[in-house]
Design a protein around this motif. Structure first.
Motif, PDB file in Angstrom:
ATOM      1  N   MET A   1      18.968  52.797  50.884  1.00 49.89           N
ATOM      2  CA  MET A   1      20.009  51.837  50.564  1.00 49.89           C
ATOM      3  C   MET A   1      21.320  52.275  51.186  1.00 49.89           C
ATOM      4  O   MET A   1      21.589  53.452  51.334  1.00 49.89           O
ATOM      5  CB  MET A   1      20.182  51.742  49.063  1.00 49.89           C
ATOM      6  CG  MET A   1      19.244  50.839  48.367  1.00 49.89           C
ATOM      7  SD  MET A   1      20.142  50.280  46.963  1.00 49.89           S
ATOM      8  CE  MET A   1      19.015  50.149  45.724  1.00 49.89           C
ATOM      9  N   ILE A   6      24.730  50.786  46.843  1.00 42.49           N
ATOM     10  CA  ILE A   6      24.572  51.711  45.716  1.00 42.49           C
ATOM     11  C   ILE A   6      25.822  51.707  44.851  1.00 42.49           C
ATOM     12  O   ILE A   6      25.748  51.626  43.628  1.00 42.49           O
ATOM     13  CB  ILE A   6      24.257  53.136  46.226  1.00 42.49           C
ATOM     14  CG1 ILE A   6      22.887  53.155  46.907  1.00 42.49           C
ATOM     15  CG2 ILE A   6      24.310  54.141  45.084  1.00 42.49           C
ATOM     16  CD1 ILE A   6      22.577  54.456  47.614  1.00 42.49           C
ATOM     17  N   THR A   7      26.975  51.757  45.467  1.00 40.34           N
ATOM     18  CA  THR A   7      28.240  51.745  44.730  1.00 40.34           C
ATOM     19  C   THR A   7      28.390  50.443  43.950  1.00 40.34           C
ATOM     20  O   THR A   7      28.789  50.450  42.773  1.00 40.34           O
ATOM     21  CB  THR A   7      29.435  51.927  45.691  1.00 40.34           C
ATOM     22  OG1 THR A   7      29.252  53.139  46.422  1.00 40.34           O
ATOM     23  CG2 THR A   7      30.739  51.978  44.945  1.00 40.34           C
ATOM     24  N   SER A   9      25.980  48.462  42.891  1.00 41.49           N
ATOM     25  CA  SER A   9      24.980  48.451  41.822  1.00 41.49           C
ATOM     26  C   SER A   9      25.421  49.315  40.643  1.00 41.49           C
ATOM     27  O   SER A   9      25.312  48.907  39.488  1.00 41.49           O
ATOM     28  CB  SER A   9      23.638  48.955  42.348  1.00 41.49           C
ATOM     29  OG  SER A   9      23.145  48.097  43.341  1.00 41.49           O
TER      30      SER A   9
END
Length: 127
Positions: A1, A6-7, A9
């Motif tokens: 990812m 990621i941040t 999410s």
């Protein structure tokens, strides 16, 4: 990812968690609902029912409608408590109240959601 995904999410999960905790802490309880319902009911009785009685009728039976309703607050609270069902979903609650005083008077059904220390009545109907 990707780092941005990621941040985003993690941020969304954190925001959802904060919102959930806030809603759970501000979910009003049964006592707070009863206070709200008594206030709404007495307001309705004073504004709609008392104003429809004639002053002649008040003088004939020697009573003041507003004072009579204020003096009945404890009984109204007991009635609302006995006729209300609460569904607690942790982050909000749904209150269903069915008021039926006698067979010759109409009954009323109220549905209210409680969240964020507030109440929102979304159904109020005469049965």
């Amino acid at each position: 990812m990707k780092p941005l995904t990621i941040t985003a999410s993690v941020g969304a999960l954190g925001l959802a968690a904060v919102l959930g905790v806030t809603m759970a802490k501000t979910n009003p309880n049964q006592t707070e609902y009863e206070e709200y319902a008594v206030q709404r009911l007495t307001g309705y009785l004073k504004n709609d029912v008392c104003n429809k009685t004639t002053k002649l009728l008040e003088r004939l039976i020697n009573y003041n409608c507003d004072k009579l309703i204020d003096s009945a607050n404890p009984q109204l609270r007991q009635l609302l408590s006995a006729t209300t069902e609460r569904q607690d979903f942790a982050v909000f609650s749904i209150y269903r109240t069915e008021l039926k005083l006698s067979t010759w008077m109409p009954s009323y059904k109220f549905e209210t959601v409680g969240a964020f220390n507030n109440f929102y009545t979304y159904t109020a109907e005469e049965q």
